[in-house]
Design an enzyme around this catalytic site. Structure first.
Site, PDB file in Angstrom:
ATOM      1  N   LYS A  73     -89.060  16.231  38.639  1.00  0.00           N
ATOM      2  CA  LYS A  73     -88.998  15.035  37.813  1.00  0.00           C
ATOM      3  C   LYS A  73     -90.033  15.166  36.855  1.00  0.00           C
ATOM      4  O   LYS A  73     -89.597  15.085  35.377  1.00  0.00           O
ATOM      5  CB  LYS A  73     -89.088  13.577  38.486  1.00  0.00           C
ATOM      6  N   ARG A 101     -88.673   2.916  41.795  1.00  0.00           N
ATOM      7  CA  ARG A 101     -88.611   3.429  43.149  1.00  0.00           C
ATOM      8  C   ARG A 101     -88.160   2.631  44.323  1.00  0.00           C
ATOM      9  O   ARG A 101     -87.948   2.908  45.447  1.00  0.00           O
ATOM     10  CB  ARG A 101     -90.004   4.051  43.541  1.00  0.00           C
ATOM     11  N   ARG A 131     -97.639  23.597  44.722  1.00  0.00           N
ATOM     12  CA  ARG A 131     -97.898  22.969  43.420  1.00  0.00           C
ATOM     13  C   ARG A 131     -99.108  22.916  43.273  1.00  0.00           C
ATOM     14  O   ARG A 131    -100.126  22.753  43.823  1.00  0.00           O
ATOM     15  CB  ARG A 131     -97.333  21.863  43.331  1.00  0.00           C
ATOM     16  N   ARG A 180    -102.829  18.399  44.714  1.00  0.00           N
ATOM     17  CA  ARG A 180    -102.781  16.953  45.058  1.00  0.00           C
ATOM     18  C   ARG A 180    -102.946  16.860  46.462  1.00  0.00           C
ATOM     19  O   ARG A 180    -102.341  17.490  47.427  1.00  0.00           O
ATOM     20  CB  ARG A 180    -101.569  16.347  44.685  1.00  0.00           C
ATOM     21  N   ARG A 221     -93.564  10.739  52.418  1.00  0.00           N
ATOM     22  CA  ARG A 221     -93.165  10.630  51.268  1.00  0.00           C
ATOM     23  C   ARG A 221     -91.748  10.802  51.210  1.00  0.00           C
ATOM     24  O   ARG A 221     -90.694   9.903  50.412  1.00  0.00           O
ATOM     25  CB  ARG A 221     -93.773  11.462  50.152  1.00  0.00           C
TER      26      ARG A 221
END
Ligand code: AP5
Length: 216
Positions: A8, A83, A122, A155, A166
């Protein structure tokens, strides 16, 4: 819209730009509040570290404020928002107050096994926020941002156990938002196969936006 790691943020950054539309990422806004050390940032940190959602009223206030930014006058791409069905209803109210409405809802679809690989690899620039992936989109020099030379970091919520939470929160709280947008009289949902190289996903999104008359 899409699960954690669907791409996203990567795609929203490509679609937004000066003179086009702005990007409103609620995750980035929350991380910026944490970096500033504000009260809001401290409150949000507990939820984010656990992979839980930050309360709806906090998020809607952030979006309300972001919509006032001058670069959002020409429109916005929302990234990681709404969300929950409550946030989706709140967004409709915020847009209605401004005489605006949702043009298109894009849902990036990626299998969960791919998501885990994406999030573990990431890396993000501490300085400018540019995103990399150790395997799929690596920086030229290890640990250093191509754009500004800043240090790259991982992160804290990209640890495997938090990623699982998540994903569960996405299934329970966020998937119902897609059904809500598919309801009679709603804007509908445009699905995009996100399990392809980044450039191909971008081309497909742009092609679908052009087809709906929402592209530039
Ligand atoms: P947020 O920051 O929104 O995280 P998220 O939704 O979990 O999504 P991610 O940022 O992890 O993934 P992404 O889909 O943007 O993928 P990306 O482009 O980075 O939210 C974090 C937390 O904040 C939440 O858990 C919650 O606590 C809170 N929060 C935020 N918004 C909220 C809200 N509205 N309400 C309540 N709480 C909220 O890509 C991932 C990686 O994959 C990158 O390394 C990238 O380079 C790579 N990649 C991207 N596309 C591809 C591709 N096509 N092929 C290969 N690799 C790719």
């Amino acid at each position: 819209m899409g699960p954690p790691g669907a791409g996203k943020g990567t795609q929203a950054r490509r679609l937004a730009g000066p003179g086009e539309i702005c990007q409103i990422s609620t995750g980035d806004l929350l991380r910026a509040a944490q970096a500033e050390g504000s009260e809001l940032g401290r409150q949000a940190e507990t939820y984010m570290k656990a992979g839980e959602l930050v309360p709806d009223d906090v998020i809607l206030d952030l979006v309300d404020e972001a919509l006032e930014r001058s670069e959002c006058a020409g429109g916005a791409v929302f990234d990681g928002f709404p969300r929950t069905v409550e946030q989706a209803g709140g967004l409709d109210d915020l847009l209605e107050e401004r005489g605006e409405e949702i043009g298109v809802v894009v849902a990036i679809e990626v299998p969960e096994v791919e998501i885990v690989a994406r999030l573990s690899g990431r890396r993000i620039c501490k300085n400018c926020g540019k995103m990399y992936h150790l395997r799929f989109d690596p920086p030229r020099e290890e640990g250093r941002c191509d754009a500004c030379g800043g240090d790259l970091y991982q992160r804290p919520d990209d640890r495997p156990e938090t990623v699982q939470r998540r994903l569960a929160v996405y299934r329970e709280e966020t998937r119902p938002v897609l059904d809500w947008y598919r309801r009679d009289g709603g804007p509908g949902v445009t699905p995009i196969d996100g399990d392809r190289p980044i450039d191909e996903v971008e081309l497909e999104i742009r092609r679908r936006l052009d087809a709906t008359g929402t592209g530039s």
